[in-house]
Design a protein around this motif. Structure first.
Motif, short mmCIF file in Angstrom:
data_model
loop_
_atom_site.label_atom_id
_atom_site.label_comp_id
_atom_site.label_asym_id
_atom_site.label_seq_id
_atom_site.Cartn_x
_atom_site.Cartn_y
_atom_site.Cartn_z
N SER A 180 0.84 -1.19 0.00
CA SER A 180 0.00 0.00 0.00
C SER A 180 0.88 1.24 0.00
N GLN A 181 0.43 2.28 -0.72
CA GLN A 181 1.20 3.51 -0.74
C GLN A 181 0.84 4.42 0.42
N GLN A 182 -0.17 4.05 1.18
CA GLN A 182 -0.66 4.94 2.21
C GLN A 182 0.42 5.28 3.21
N GLY A 183 0.44 6.56 3.61
CA GLY A 183 1.42 6.99 4.59
C GLY A 183 1.01 6.58 5.99
N GLU A 184 1.96 6.63 6.86
CA GLU A 184 1.72 6.29 8.25
C GLU A 184 1.83 7.53 9.09
N GLU A 185 0.93 7.67 10.04
CA GLU A 185 1.02 8.79 10.95
C GLU A 185 1.16 8.28 12.37
N ASP A 186 1.89 9.03 13.17
CA ASP A 186 1.92 8.70 14.57
C ASP A 186 1.98 9.97 15.38
N PRO A 187 1.41 10.00 16.56
CA PRO A 187 0.69 8.85 17.11
C PRO A 187 -0.68 8.67 16.45
N GLN A 188 -1.32 7.55 16.67
CA GLN A 188 -2.67 7.35 16.15
C GLN A 188 -3.65 8.22 16.91
N ALA A 189 -3.36 8.41 18.21
CA ALA A 189 -4.23 9.24 19.04
C ALA A 189 -3.37 10.04 20.01
N LEU A 190 -3.80 11.24 20.30
CA LEU A 190 -3.03 12.14 21.15
C LEU A 190 -4.00 12.95 22.00
N SER A 191 -3.79 12.92 23.31
CA SER A 191 -4.63 13.70 24.23
C SER A 191 -3.75 14.67 24.99
N ILE A 192 -4.13 15.93 24.97
CA ILE A 192 -3.35 16.96 25.66
C ILE A 192 -4.27 17.97 26.33
N GLN A 193 -3.71 18.82 27.15
CA GLN A 193 -4.46 19.89 27.79
C GLN A 193 -4.36 21.15 26.94
N GLU A 194 -5.39 21.98 27.05
CA GLU A 194 -5.34 23.28 26.37
C GLU A 194 -4.07 24.02 26.74
N GLY A 195 -3.49 24.68 25.76
CA GLY A 195 -2.28 25.44 26.00
C GLY A 195 -1.02 24.67 25.66
N GLU A 196 -1.11 23.35 25.67
CA GLU A 196 0.06 22.54 25.32
C GLU A 196 0.22 22.50 23.80
N ASN A 197 1.41 22.09 23.38
CA ASN A 197 1.66 21.91 21.95
C ASN A 197 1.37 20.47 21.54
N ALA A 198 0.92 20.31 20.33
CA ALA A 198 0.65 18.97 19.79
C ALA A 198 1.51 18.75 18.56
N LEU A 253 -3.93 12.52 -4.42
CA LEU A 253 -3.40 12.58 -3.06
C LEU A 253 -3.48 11.21 -2.42
N ILE A 254 -2.43 10.85 -1.71
CA ILE A 254 -2.44 9.63 -0.94
C ILE A 254 -2.46 10.03 0.53
N PHE A 255 -3.49 9.61 1.23
CA PHE A 255 -3.69 10.04 2.61
C PHE A 255 -3.02 9.12 3.60
N GLY A 256 -2.53 9.72 4.68
CA GLY A 256 -1.99 8.95 5.78
C GLY A 256 -3.11 8.39 6.64
N THR A 257 -2.73 7.66 7.65
CA THR A 257 -3.69 6.96 8.50
C THR A 257 -4.38 7.88 9.49
N GLY A 258 -3.82 9.05 9.73
CA GLY A 258 -4.47 10.05 10.57
C GLY A 258 -4.09 9.97 12.04
N THR A 259 -4.16 11.12 12.69
CA THR A 259 -3.96 11.22 14.14
C THR A 259 -5.20 11.86 14.73
N ARG A 260 -5.78 11.20 15.74
CA ARG A 260 -6.95 11.78 16.42
C ARG A 260 -6.46 12.58 17.61
N LEU A 261 -6.67 13.86 17.54
CA LEU A 261 -6.22 14.77 18.60
C LEU A 261 -7.40 15.16 19.47
N GLN A 262 -7.21 15.02 20.78
CA GLN A 262 -8.20 15.45 21.76
C GLN A 262 -7.54 16.48 22.65
N VAL A 263 -8.12 17.68 22.68
CA VAL A 263 -7.60 18.74 23.53
C VAL A 263 -8.61 19.00 24.63
#
Lengths: 115, 119
Positions: free
Chosen positions: A1-19, A103-113
């Motif tokens: 597959s040509q699909q790109g890989e993203e990491d992390p798959q999921a990321l949880s942070i507090q407001e004000g932090e960098n992602a 366009l070939i899409f990556g697997t995505g990162t789910r960000l929760q702030v």
């Protein structure tokens, strides 16, 4: 597959932090783009970086591209609860044929702030 | 600018029926439109590339007789899911791009998506 890989798959942070989200891809590219998707919605284009560029800024977004490592990163500074979404990288091919370039899409990162 | 709409936003149909999804570029002429499929919590998978006035180019593994694509004008492309089955239930998203000067735009502008549920 040509699909790109993203990491992390999921990321949880507090407001004000960098992602920071990372994207790796496999083939030669003309450009790399980052998109954002809120749950159950379409995609919103965030930023495009060309293969001859190394870094690009847009507001609180900073994108880097390392073509030797075939990788890119998206940094969101001073995150807000409204930044909660899925983020996808997508690579545009090196071939500049309008009717085949895609366009070939990556697997995505789910960000929760959290507020 | 660069607004893409999709209709309907949500559709529920019975197994065996056909469903048509429209993708429109509202404020530009879309030389090329793309159709994607997205399963829950997964990435977008390109189904086909649609150029105005010509046959769509389907990705490997996508049945062209199952997913009929028509790009009859520079502002409208349609995806028809024929004889839909429950496994066709998914989120379908279109995108569009256009000529800017002598080159095609790299950025794709996406519609809001259509959620198809086949009972």
């Amino acid at each position: 597959s040509q699909q790109g890989e993203e990491d992390p798959q999921a990321l949880s942070i507090q407001e004000g932090e960098n992602a920071t989200m990372n994207c790796s891809y496999k083939t030669s590219i003309n450009n790399l783009q980052w998109y954002r998707q809120n749950s159950g919605r379409g995609l919103v284009h965030l930023i495009l970086i060309r293969s001859n560029e190394r870094e690009k800024h847009s507001g609180r977004l900073r994108v880097t591209l390392d073509t030797s490592k075939k990788s890119s990163s998206l940094l969101i500074t001073a995150s807000r609860a409204a930044d909660t979404a899925s983020y996808f990288c997508a690579t545009g091919g090196a071939k500049r044929s309008y009717n085949t370039d895609k366009l070939i899409f990556g697997t995505g990162t789910r960000l929760q702030v959290f507020p | 600018g660069a607004v893409v709409s999709q209709h309907p936003s949500r559709v529920i149909c019975k197994s065996g029926t056909s469903v048509k999804i429209e993708c429109r570029s509202l404020d530009f002429q879309a030389t090329t439109m793309f159709w994607y499929r997205q399963f829950p919590k997964q990435s977008l998978m390109l189904m086909a590339t649609s150029n105005e006035g010509s046959k769509a180019t389907y990705e490997q593994g996508v049945e062209k007789d199952k997913f009929l694509i028509n790009h009859a004008s520079l502002t409208l492309s349609t995806l028809t899911v024929t004889s839909a089955h429950p496994e066709d239930s998914s989120f379908y998203i279109c995108s569009a791009r256009w000529w800017e000067g002598l080159s095609i735009t790299d950025t794709q502008y996406f519609g809001p998506g259509t959620r198809l549920t086949v009972l």
